[in-house]
Design a protein around this motif. Sequence first.
Motif, PDB file in Angstrom:
ATOM      1  N   THR A 188       0.811  -1.197   0.013  1.00  0.00           N
ATOM      2  CA  THR A 188       0.050  -0.043   0.023  1.00  0.00           C
ATOM      3  C   THR A 188       0.817   1.222  -0.080  1.00  0.00           C
ATOM      4  O   THR A 188       2.147   1.044   0.355  1.00  0.00           O
ATOM      5  CB  THR A 188      -0.761   0.174   1.200  1.00  0.00           C
ATOM      6  N   LEU A 231      -4.771   2.444   2.921  1.00  0.00           N
ATOM      7  CA  LEU A 231      -6.168   2.414   1.876  1.00  0.00           C
ATOM      8  C   LEU A 231      -6.931   3.437   2.315  1.00  0.00           C
ATOM      9  O   LEU A 231      -7.885   3.685   1.253  1.00  0.00           O
ATOM     10  CB  LEU A 231      -6.683   0.971   2.346  1.00  0.00           C
ATOM     11  N   ASP A 234      -5.247   6.118   0.289  1.00  0.00           N
ATOM     12  CA  ASP A 234      -5.334   5.869  -1.162  1.00  0.00           C
ATOM     13  C   ASP A 234      -5.477   4.453  -1.521  1.00  0.00           C
ATOM     14  O   ASP A 234      -4.836   3.568  -0.854  1.00  0.00           O
ATOM     15  CB  ASP A 234      -3.599   6.083  -1.264  1.00  0.00           C
ATOM     16  N   PRO A 235      -6.436   3.927  -2.265  1.00  0.00           N
ATOM     17  CA  PRO A 235      -7.296   2.664  -2.247  1.00  0.00           C
ATOM     18  C   PRO A 235      -6.188   1.822  -3.121  1.00  0.00           C
ATOM     19  O   PRO A 235      -6.381   0.892  -3.087  1.00  0.00           O
ATOM     20  CB  PRO A 235      -8.495   3.051  -2.851  1.00  0.00           C
ATOM     21  N   ARG A 236      -5.347   2.196  -3.845  1.00  0.00           N
ATOM     22  CA  ARG A 236      -4.312   1.542  -4.582  1.00  0.00           C
ATOM     23  C   ARG A 236      -3.837   0.689  -3.578  1.00  0.00           C
ATOM     24  O   ARG A 236      -3.536   0.899  -2.705  1.00  0.00           O
ATOM     25  CB  ARG A 236      -3.266   2.299  -5.260  1.00  0.00           C
ATOM     26  N   THR A 255      -7.715  -1.968  -6.402  1.00  0.00           N
ATOM     27  CA  THR A 255      -7.966  -0.862  -5.468  1.00  0.00           C
ATOM     28  C   THR A 255      -8.569  -1.663  -4.333  1.00  0.00           C
ATOM     29  O   THR A 255      -9.151  -2.846  -4.374  1.00  0.00           O
ATOM     30  CB  THR A 255      -8.796   0.080  -5.870  1.00  0.00           C
ATOM     31  N   ARG A 257     -10.742  -1.466  -0.078  1.00  0.00           N
ATOM     32  CA  ARG A 257     -11.444  -0.792   0.628  1.00  0.00           C
ATOM     33  C   ARG A 257     -12.061  -1.581   1.938  1.00  0.00           C
ATOM     34  O   ARG A 257     -11.589  -2.870   1.915  1.00  0.00           O
ATOM     35  CB  ARG A 257     -12.875  -0.118   0.021  1.00  0.00           C
ATOM     36  N   THR A 258     -12.296  -0.854   2.853  1.00  0.00           N
ATOM     37  CA  THR A 258     -12.231  -1.716   4.340  1.00  0.00           C
ATOM     38  C   THR A 258     -13.797  -1.526   4.552  1.00  0.00           C
ATOM     39  O   THR A 258     -14.436  -0.503   4.478  1.00  0.00           O
ATOM     40  CB  THR A 258     -11.474  -1.295   5.373  1.00  0.00           C
TER      41      THR A 258
END
Length: 296
Positions: A188, A231, A234-236, A255, A257-258
């Motif tokens: 990340t 994340l 920056d979701p990458r 990408t 996400r949580t």
Amino acid sequence: MTYHSGSRAIQDRAGVRDLADHVGRSVGRGIRPVVAAFLELQPMLVVGAAASEGGTERDRGGVWASLLTGEPGFVRATGARRISVAGGLSAGDPLTAALTTPGTAVGAIALDPRTRRRMRLNGRVRPTPRGFAVETDQVFANCPKYLQKRQAYETVTARAPGVPRRGGELTPSQREFVEAADTFFLATVHAHGADASHRGGNPGFVRVDAPGELSWPDYPGNSMFLTLGNLAADPRAGLLFLDWTSGTVLQLTGTARTEFTPDGERTVRFTLAEAVETSAASPLRWSAPAYSSANP
């Protein structure tokens, strides 16, 4: 400087800011003798970064995790805040250009399955005549939680790595590979750096929900939330799955996400942009695992 706003937001949501502050005191910038001794025993290193402008158009901008291997000693401390790596990645690896670009933000993790120890080192790349160096900004160890023990390995040099196979979705065999995994590595980034971490569990802890969608539970850890914090900012993300017996490596970029449940559980959902599979990418062949007693 240990935490940015993304990590702080996750810590506050989980109610662990005070604990994170306590744990964060273990993060240093320098490489202590015990860390240097550990690094010199390792036959592999995982690095994570965003592919640089010097990379291919399809890789550029994506975050990837990549595997480096060598005889013990190929990674070693060469300064108070510097590790040097002999050799580099293959020409087809998405991070080859990034590791030859001065100043690239990189996260590295040295994981020893024999002792269930791991060390993380984050910093900036400096190319060298023999490979590259990392000028460290963060150096810290993690506990052995969720690390599977593998007692021994042998090095096989008779077979050259295969030609990387690329695709925008997982194939049926790659899906089986992922769902059988007990370990993967996760790269990340944030505005001022990069990080590489480990995720482990019993086989099946990573789910393939669709050919381009993965998910896994975020088990309780050290409360720092460096990965989830990145994340949030920056979701990458880049994932690396290793077949410990054949040396095949599967790299995924996309990408993540949580998702949070009312009872505090967390699930990370990953959307795939591209997959790269390379057979025999690693010459290391590890023994069968003894699963961690911490695995749910």
